[in-house]
Design a protein around this motif. Sequence first.
Motif, PDB file in Angstrom:
ATOM      1  N   SER A 176      -5.386   5.807   2.246  1.00  0.00           N
ATOM      2  CA  SER A 176      -4.202   5.000   2.523  1.00  0.00           C
ATOM      3  C   SER A 176      -4.510   3.819   3.436  1.00  0.00           C
ATOM      4  O   SER A 176      -3.716   2.885   3.523  1.00  0.00           O
ATOM      5  CB  SER A 176      -3.105   5.858   3.163  1.00  0.00           C
ATOM      6  N   GLU A 177      -5.668   3.867   4.122  1.00  0.00           N
ATOM      7  CA  GLU A 177      -5.998   2.802   5.063  1.00  0.00           C
ATOM      8  C   GLU A 177      -6.994   1.799   4.503  1.00  0.00           C
ATOM      9  O   GLU A 177      -7.307   0.807   5.176  1.00  0.00           O
ATOM     10  CB  GLU A 177      -6.560   3.412   6.348  1.00  0.00           C
ATOM     11  N   VAL A 178      -7.500   2.029   3.286  1.00  0.00           N
ATOM     12  CA  VAL A 178      -8.548   1.155   2.762  1.00  0.00           C
ATOM     13  C   VAL A 178      -8.044  -0.282   2.601  1.00  0.00           C
ATOM     14  O   VAL A 178      -8.683  -1.234   3.077  1.00  0.00           O
ATOM     15  CB  VAL A 178      -9.086   1.690   1.416  1.00  0.00           C
ATOM     16  N   ASN A 198       0.820  -1.208   0.000  1.00  0.00           N
ATOM     17  CA  ASN A 198       0.000   0.000   0.000  1.00  0.00           C
ATOM     18  C   ASN A 198       0.858   1.264   0.000  1.00  0.00           C
ATOM     19  O   ASN A 198       0.548   2.242  -0.670  1.00  0.00           O
ATOM     20  CB  ASN A 198      -0.916  -0.021   1.227  1.00  0.00           C
ATOM     21  N   GLN A 199       1.963   1.253   0.755  1.00  0.00           N
ATOM     22  CA  GLN A 199       2.850   2.411   0.808  1.00  0.00           C
ATOM     23  C   GLN A 199       3.474   2.697  -0.547  1.00  0.00           C
ATOM     24  O   GLN A 199       3.666   3.853  -0.927  1.00  0.00           O
ATOM     25  CB  GLN A 199       3.947   2.186   1.843  1.00  0.00           C
ATOM     26  N   GLN A 200       3.796   1.636  -1.283  1.00  0.00           N
ATOM     27  CA  GLN A 200       4.356   1.833  -2.618  1.00  0.00           C
ATOM     28  C   GLN A 200       3.317   2.444  -3.557  1.00  0.00           C
ATOM     29  O   GLN A 200       3.654   3.239  -4.443  1.00  0.00           O
ATOM     30  CB  GLN A 200       4.841   0.485  -3.181  1.00  0.00           C
ATOM     31  N   LEU A 201       2.063   2.078  -3.370  1.00  0.00           N
ATOM     32  CA  LEU A 201       1.002   2.607  -4.226  1.00  0.00           C
ATOM     33  C   LEU A 201       0.747   4.085  -3.959  1.00  0.00           C
ATOM     34  O   LEU A 201       0.567   4.878  -4.884  1.00  0.00           O
ATOM     35  CB  LEU A 201      -0.296   1.818  -4.003  1.00  0.00           C
ATOM     36  N   TRP A 202       0.750   4.466  -2.666  1.00  0.00           N
ATOM     37  CA  TRP A 202       0.369   5.829  -2.312  1.00  0.00           C
ATOM     38  C   TRP A 202       1.549   6.754  -2.093  1.00  0.00           C
ATOM     39  O   TRP A 202       1.377   7.960  -1.977  1.00  0.00           O
ATOM     40  CB  TRP A 202      -0.513   5.811  -1.054  1.00  0.00           C
ATOM     41  N   ASN A 203       2.750   6.196  -1.991  1.00  0.00           N
ATOM     42  CA  ASN A 203       3.968   7.013  -1.884  1.00  0.00           C
ATOM     43  C   ASN A 203       3.896   8.033  -0.744  1.00  0.00           C
ATOM     44  O   ASN A 203       4.235   9.206  -0.893  1.00  0.00           O
ATOM     45  CB  ASN A 203       4.229   7.747  -3.205  1.00  0.00           C
ATOM     46  N   GLY A 204       3.417   7.547   0.414  1.00  0.00           N
ATOM     47  CA  GLY A 204       3.384   8.404   1.605  1.00  0.00           C
ATOM     48  C   GLY A 204       2.185   9.307   1.721  1.00  0.00           C
ATOM     49  O   GLY A 204       2.058  10.041   2.697  1.00  0.00           O
ATOM     50  N   GLN A 205       1.298   9.302   0.710  1.00  0.00           N
ATOM     51  CA  GLN A 205       0.098  10.135   0.763  1.00  0.00           C
ATOM     52  C   GLN A 205      -1.111   9.253   1.092  1.00  0.00           C
ATOM     53  O   GLN A 205      -1.008   8.047   1.219  1.00  0.00           O
ATOM     54  CB  GLN A 205      -0.110  10.849  -0.567  1.00  0.00           C
ATOM     55  N   GLY A 206      -2.272   9.892   1.194  1.00  0.00           N
ATOM     56  CA  GLY A 206      -3.496   9.131   1.410  1.00  0.00           C
ATOM     57  C   GLY A 206      -4.130   9.336   2.759  1.00  0.00           C
ATOM     58  O   GLY A 206      -5.194   8.798   3.037  1.00  0.00           O
TER      59      GLY A 206
END
Length: 497
Positions: free
Chosen positions: A452-454, A374-382
């Motif tokens: 980011s939490e979904v 998930n972190q790779q997908l959102w790159n620290g955002q979300g």
Amino acid sequence: MTMFAKESWPTFKRFILIGLTILALINITLSLIQSWQQPQVQSRLELYQTDLLLQAAEFKADNAQTQQVLETALGETPYESAREEYAEARTEVQNSLVVAKDGAKISERERLEARNFLEQIDLKLGILQAQEGKVKEAQQRWAELGKRARNPQVASTATILESLWAENATAEPAPIAPVLEQNLEGWFRDRAIEQLYRIQQNREGLAQLAAERQMTARAALTKLAIVSGLPAFCGLLGVILLLFLAARTVWQPQKSLLTLPETLAWQVPWDGETIWQVLIVGFFFAGQFLLPLFFGFLGLDPTGYNVREKAFLVLASYLLLAAVGLSVLYVSIKPYFPLPTDWFRFEVRGNWFLWGLGGYLIAVPVVVVVSLINQQLWNGQGGSNPILSLALQAQDWVALGVFIFTASVAAPVFEEIIFRGFLLPSLTRYLPVWAAVATSALVFATAHLSLSEVLPLTALGGILGVVYARSRNLLASILLHSFWNSGTLLTLFVLGR
């Protein structure tokens, strides 16, 4: 006239539900879009953990073998790894400011916090570069920061650091140690003051600083053992348990605990309109509209509240939401009383504790893997749950206690009653059990209004659903939920100290 009223009431109620559903969906969509512009708390947690690693790397063991084990555990290049972490965090913060500049909705306070955070990162990146011998790069970074920093304290600290690492640096007459102590923390403060003492040839100060760093390093190792060692141990047990259950599924499928046969479906006495009513009115509409209107009517403005006051406000909000939600649930299903015996079970006897503990152990590796992806997908955002940011600041024991009660007692009880006790079983009237588990998990994740939490919360909700469907006891899923939230708060508190 009476007959007309009775006949028209269901139609009128559906009309109201449709209107509330549209409002809720619009608000959910806007909240998720807005959360996309917000940084994840996880990004800052990683920097807190990086700071602990830097402090722990200063520890000098009594014998060479122990020292080698520590160096292997902490990494051979802690300074390079820390610089890469800070450089990545800097890129994420800078990207969020660029997105905000292009028209994304972000408050002035959030913009200011992001800029201050970026300036703090540049101060620390310079120290890490100097530690690696890249002094010219560090001085260039500090020189640029001294010119563009909006915070005068950051600008003055950057200028001081640039002078300390200059060639043929001499001790300045002004007392600069207090400035460094005020504007830097942890390993970075110690490195800057150490450089100052070397220039001043302050042997007594260097000796005292070395002794303090050894004590700090020992404390950092203890914190790392709590925030990394304990989850790693639970994760290892979870992997072993998951492999055992998977093997049992292959060899003894009829005894598998991972499958969800249709025999696990509930007898559901109500239809989809009742499900719709409870979720929309009792959860989304109450949380998104009624409570904000209520607190607005009372004139409560948490902007100027301290952490303790915010903690009590969060607790009050959650208890009110639970009261409204459970009231709507009770009124909605009361016509169907008495319910079948496996509805809303709180059975103290039985193996619910083992189900909750086992589910938690499995959730650790599963959610961690999903979170890494998930972190790779959102790159620290979300975005993140607001209570996480507040808990990270909560070095007040009263505030921390309130947060723990909210996250580890109030939230698990209410959310498990709604999402596992009611929604999941109700969906088995229309869906296979596995699909009901997945759907309730997705609704549970979406209800937290953070992109980011979904994915991580859907994974956690799925495990909670399996545990409840198998144990038929809400105490099991409440325990798992409580363990998870408590572990998260413990990590936040330890890292924030």
